[in-house]
Design a protein around this motif. Structure first.
Motif, short mmCIF file in Angstrom:
data_model
loop_
_atom_site.label_atom_id
_atom_site.label_comp_id
_atom_site.label_asym_id
_atom_site.label_seq_id
_atom_site.Cartn_x
_atom_site.Cartn_y
_atom_site.Cartn_z
N THR A 1 0.85 -1.19 0.00
CA THR A 1 0.00 0.00 0.00
C THR A 1 0.88 1.24 0.00
O THR A 1 2.11 1.15 0.03
CB THR A 1 -0.92 0.04 1.24
OG1 THR A 1 -0.12 0.16 2.41
CG2 THR A 1 -1.81 -1.19 1.33
N ILE B 1 -9.28 4.19 1.52
CA ILE B 1 -8.93 2.85 1.07
C ILE B 1 -9.82 1.86 1.82
O ILE B 1 -10.28 2.14 2.92
CB ILE B 1 -7.43 2.56 1.32
CG1 ILE B 1 -7.00 1.26 0.65
CG2 ILE B 1 -7.10 2.57 2.78
CD1 ILE B 1 -5.50 1.06 0.61
N LYS B 2 -10.06 0.70 1.21
CA LYS B 2 -10.80 -0.36 1.87
C LYS B 2 -9.84 -1.48 2.24
O LYS B 2 -8.75 -1.59 1.68
CB LYS B 2 -11.89 -0.90 0.94
CG LYS B 2 -12.98 0.10 0.66
CD LYS B 2 -14.09 -0.52 -0.10
CE LYS B 2 -15.20 0.50 -0.31
NZ LYS B 2 -16.41 -0.09 -0.82
N GLU C 1 -10.13 -4.57 1.56
CA GLU C 1 -9.97 -5.49 0.44
C GLU C 1 -8.94 -4.99 -0.57
O GLU C 1 -8.31 -5.78 -1.26
CB GLU C 1 -11.32 -5.72 -0.27
CG GLU C 1 -12.33 -6.48 0.57
CD GLU C 1 -13.15 -5.58 1.49
OE1 GLU C 1 -12.92 -4.35 1.51
OE2 GLU C 1 -14.01 -6.11 2.21
N ASP C 2 -8.73 -3.66 -0.65
CA ASP C 2 -7.73 -3.11 -1.57
C ASP C 2 -6.32 -3.51 -1.16
O ASP C 2 -5.43 -3.58 -2.01
CB ASP C 2 -7.83 -1.58 -1.62
CG ASP C 2 -9.18 -1.12 -2.17
OD1 ASP C 2 -9.84 -1.93 -2.86
OD2 ASP C 2 -9.56 0.03 -1.91
N ALA C 3 -6.09 -3.77 0.11
CA ALA C 3 -4.78 -4.18 0.61
C ALA C 3 -4.72 -5.70 0.80
O ALA C 3 -3.80 -6.20 1.44
CB ALA C 3 -4.47 -3.48 1.91
N ASN C 4 -5.69 -6.42 0.26
CA ASN C 4 -5.75 -7.88 0.34
C ASN C 4 -5.89 -8.37 1.78
O ASN C 4 -5.32 -9.38 2.17
CB ASN C 4 -4.52 -8.51 -0.33
CG ASN C 4 -4.81 -9.90 -0.84
OD1 ASN C 4 -5.96 -10.27 -1.04
ND2 ASN C 4 -3.76 -10.67 -1.03
#
Length: 152
Positions: A87, A104-105, A107-110
């Motif tokens: 990120t 940011i969510k 899920e965006d950072a897995n």
């Protein structure tokens, strides 16, 4: 941003409420999810109020929750090194602040969207009455941070 925690189990739950909790990803007791503050989610929370508790989470509690109970897809713990590599944020605290600001969510950072928590130390107040009546269910405002701290 809200954090919602499932307090009660599956036995005797009406199908429409069970479907609502499935959409909120609250499938088991002591699971927590982060939920945006918008009218459609608020309606879902109110519908499932007899089985969950929720309230506004602050940045300190969210960073503690992500650091101690957050998991990457695959089961690894979240570290500052992982966030630096994947990120634009260099620490868990910065990432938690960005999540609260809806920049940011998870899920965006897995990162898995569900946090699996321990049962609260000293137990729940009462799992069959609302928070306003001295129980554990329903809307808690800012006092959800005390419950999350007891469960992390």
């Amino acid at each position: 941003m809200y954090v919602a925690i499932r307090v009660r189990g599956e036995v005797g739950v009406k199908k429409d409420i069970a479907d609502t909790m499935m959409m909120l990803r609250l499938n088991r007791i002591n699971h927590a999810v982060l939920i945006d503050d918008n009218p459609s989610y608020n309606g879902m929370l109110v519908k499932a109020k007899d089985y969950i508790t929720w309230g506004e989470i602050d940045q300190e509690t969210l960073s503690q929750l992500i650091q101690k109970r957050g998991r990457i897809v695959g089961g690894e713990k979240i570290t500052d090194e992982y966030l630096k590599e994947n990120t634009d944020y260099s620490s868990v605290e910065e990432f938690a602040e960005a999540v609260l600001q809806s920049e940011i969510k998870l899920e965006d950072a897995n990162i898995k969207p569900v946090f699996r928590l321990h049962p609260p130390r000293k137990g729940y107040e009462n799992t069959k009455t609302s928070f306003r009546e001295g129980g554990s269910l329903g809307y808690r405002e800012n006092q959800i941070t005390e419950l999350v701290t007891k469960m992390v």
